[in-house]
Design an enzyme around this catalytic site. Structure first.
Site, PDB file in Angstrom:
ATOM      1  CG  ASN A   8      94.079  38.084  19.366  1.00 16.60           C
ATOM      2  OD1 ASN A   8      95.076  38.260  18.674  1.00 16.60           O
ATOM      3  ND2 ASN A   8      92.851  38.339  18.937  1.00 16.60           N
ATOM      4  CD1 TRP A   9      99.660  38.984  22.924  1.00 19.45           C
ATOM      5  CD2 TRP A   9     101.681  38.903  21.968  1.00 19.45           C
ATOM      6  NE1 TRP A   9     100.516  38.411  23.815  1.00 19.45           N
ATOM      7  CE2 TRP A   9     101.777  38.349  23.258  1.00 19.45           C
ATOM      8  CE3 TRP A   9     102.834  38.956  21.180  1.00 19.45           C
ATOM      9  CZ2 TRP A   9     102.971  37.852  23.781  1.00 19.45           C
ATOM     10  CZ3 TRP A   9     104.034  38.463  21.689  1.00 19.45           C
ATOM     11  CH2 TRP A   9     104.087  37.925  22.984  1.00 19.45           C
ATOM     12  CE  LYS A  10      92.070  41.853  19.767  1.00 18.99           C
ATOM     13  NZ  LYS A  10      90.831  42.591  19.986  1.00 18.99           N
ATOM     14  CG  HIS A  94      89.145  38.185  16.330  1.00 19.85           C
ATOM     15  ND1 HIS A  94      88.710  39.483  16.245  1.00 19.85           N
ATOM     16  CD2 HIS A  94      89.496  37.984  17.627  1.00 19.85           C
ATOM     17  CE1 HIS A  94      88.797  40.049  17.440  1.00 19.85           C
ATOM     18  NE2 HIS A  94      89.272  39.156  18.299  1.00 19.85           N
ATOM     19  CD  GLU A  96      89.799  42.948  16.571  1.00 20.22           C
ATOM     20  OE1 GLU A  96      90.914  42.419  16.374  1.00 20.22           O
ATOM     21  OE2 GLU A  96      89.439  43.378  17.691  1.00 20.22           O
ATOM     22  CD  GLU A 166      87.134  37.284  21.140  1.00 19.60           C
ATOM     23  OE1 GLU A 166      87.949  37.482  22.043  1.00 19.60           O
ATOM     24  OE2 GLU A 166      87.321  37.673  19.974  1.00 19.60           O
ATOM     25  N   GLY A 172      87.420  45.281  23.268  1.00 17.77           N
ATOM     26  CA  GLY A 172      88.173  46.531  23.293  1.00 17.77           C
ATOM     27  C   GLY A 172      87.367  47.718  23.795  1.00 17.77           C
ATOM     28  CB  SER A 212      86.421  44.146  28.096  1.00 13.56           C
ATOM     29  OG  SER A 212      86.334  45.036  26.996  1.00 13.56           O
ATOM     30  N   GLY A 233      92.579  40.122  24.792  1.00 10.99           N
ATOM     31  CA  GLY A 233      93.249  41.045  23.878  1.00 10.99           C
ATOM     32  C   GLY A 233      94.145  41.990  24.649  1.00 10.99           C
ATOM     33  N   GLY A 234      93.670  43.213  24.845  1.00  7.82           N
ATOM     34  CA  GLY A 234      94.463  44.279  25.460  1.00  7.82           C
ATOM     35  C   GLY A 234      95.212  43.881  26.721  1.00  7.82           C
TER      36      GLY A 234
HETATM   37  P1  13P Z   1      89.991  42.837  24.388  1.00  4.96           P
HETATM   38  O1  13P Z   1      90.379  41.889  25.505  1.00  4.96           O
HETATM   39  O2  13P Z   1      91.007  43.894  24.137  1.00  4.96           O
HETATM   40  O3  13P Z   1      88.605  43.351  24.578  1.00  4.96           O
HETATM   41  O4  13P Z   1      89.972  41.969  23.042  1.00  4.96           O
HETATM   42  C1  13P Z   1      89.254  40.789  23.029  1.00  4.96           C
HETATM   43  C2  13P Z   1      89.587  40.048  21.809  1.00  4.96           C
HETATM   44  O5  13P Z   1      89.186  40.424  20.719  1.00  4.96           O
HETATM   45  C3  13P Z   1      90.440  38.865  21.922  1.00  4.96           C
HETATM   46  O6  13P Z   1      90.492  38.148  20.747  1.00  4.96           O
END
Ligand code: 13P
Length: 251
Positions: A8-10, A94, A96, A166, A172, A212, A233-234
């Site tokens: 997930n590149w956000k 998600h 977010e 999640e 994050g 994470s 994510g990251g």
């Molecule tokens: P991180 O891997 O950066 O913690 O993000 C997780 C996430 O929200 C994937 O959708």
């Protein structure tokens, strides 16, 4: 069951950056046969990345979708448009989106219906906040998000849904749920789905973990019985770390 690894590149990567990244993935990524790899760029890059992924084994996801087929909804994108742009999956609900954009379980359910009606495969995200965990409310929150998110979805469509657990406190933050903490919730999700939709469907359901995830912790997470993949994510933004994640070995 193939495990599902989703990047997930956000809100990262321009069209050009996404295109170059996808080119490298297609050229270099070695995907073991027991796993499926999906990347979720931001909307502007979807069509370009789809063209790069072409006939490769890597699939495309969007990070959000609107619940209507078309209309006067400034700034929104429909499921049909995402299919047209080359998406197979869509991330829905998600944390977010729930936190920053006010998405309720009801909105999420409508998005799920719209995605399924268009043939997009939803990845439904659920998870508790730190406060909820500390109050001992984790499983109640999870049960509620599943029940409300999937309410009135046709039984025949539920098989197309994957669930991403999640925990909000792990996103994050560098704080991963321990494999045991994640497994406990994943087993609960599977048993909730079994009670609602039967053993066969629950047995085939892919329940993936996010929060994470990196190449140092994925092997242990994936060795848990009910963890069927990862939503990253990251660590999915860097080609080396994402490649290592995709090549995880259970430990
Ligand atoms: P991180 O891997 O950066 O913690 O993000 C997780 C996430 O929200 C994937 O959708």
């Amino acid at each position: 069951m193939q495990s599902l690894i989703v990047g997930n590149w956000k809100m990262f990567k321009t069209v050009r950056e996404a295109e170059l990244f996808a080119r490298r993935l297609v050229a270099e990524l070695e995907i073991p046969p027991d796993r499926e790899v999906v990347i979720a760029p931001a909307f502007p890059a979807l069509y370009t990345v789809a063209a790069v992924l072409g006939g490769s084994a890597i699939k495309l996801a969007a990070q959000n979708v609107h619940d209507q087929v078309q209309g006067a909804f400034t700034g929104e994108v429909s499921a049909g448009m995402l299919i047209d742009a080359g998406c197979k999956y869509v991330i829905i609900g998600h944390s977010e989106r729930r936190t920053f954009f006010g998405e309720t379980d009801d909105i999420i359910r409508r998005k799920l219906s719209a995605a399924l009606a268009s043939g997009l495969r939803p990845i439904l995200c659920i998870g508790e906040t730190l406060a909820e965990r500390e109050q001992g409310a984790t499983l109640t929150v999870i049960a509620g998000q599943i029940k409300e998110g999937l309410k009135n979805i046709n039984l025949g469509d539920i098989g197309s849904v994957s669930i991403a657990y999640e925990p909000v406190w792990a996103i994050g933050t560098g704080k991963t749920a321990t494999p045991e903490q994640a497994q406990e919730v994943h087993a609960f999700i599977r048993s909730t789905m079994k009670d609602a939709y039967g053993k066969e469907l629950a047995g085939k359901l892919r329940i993936i973990y996010g929060g994470s995830v990196n190449f140092g912790n994925i092997g242990k997470l994936m060795s848990e019985k009910d963890i069927n993949g990862a939503l990253v994510g990251g660590a999915s933004l860097d080609i080396e770390s994402f490649s290592e994640i995709v090549k995880y070995k259970e430990v």
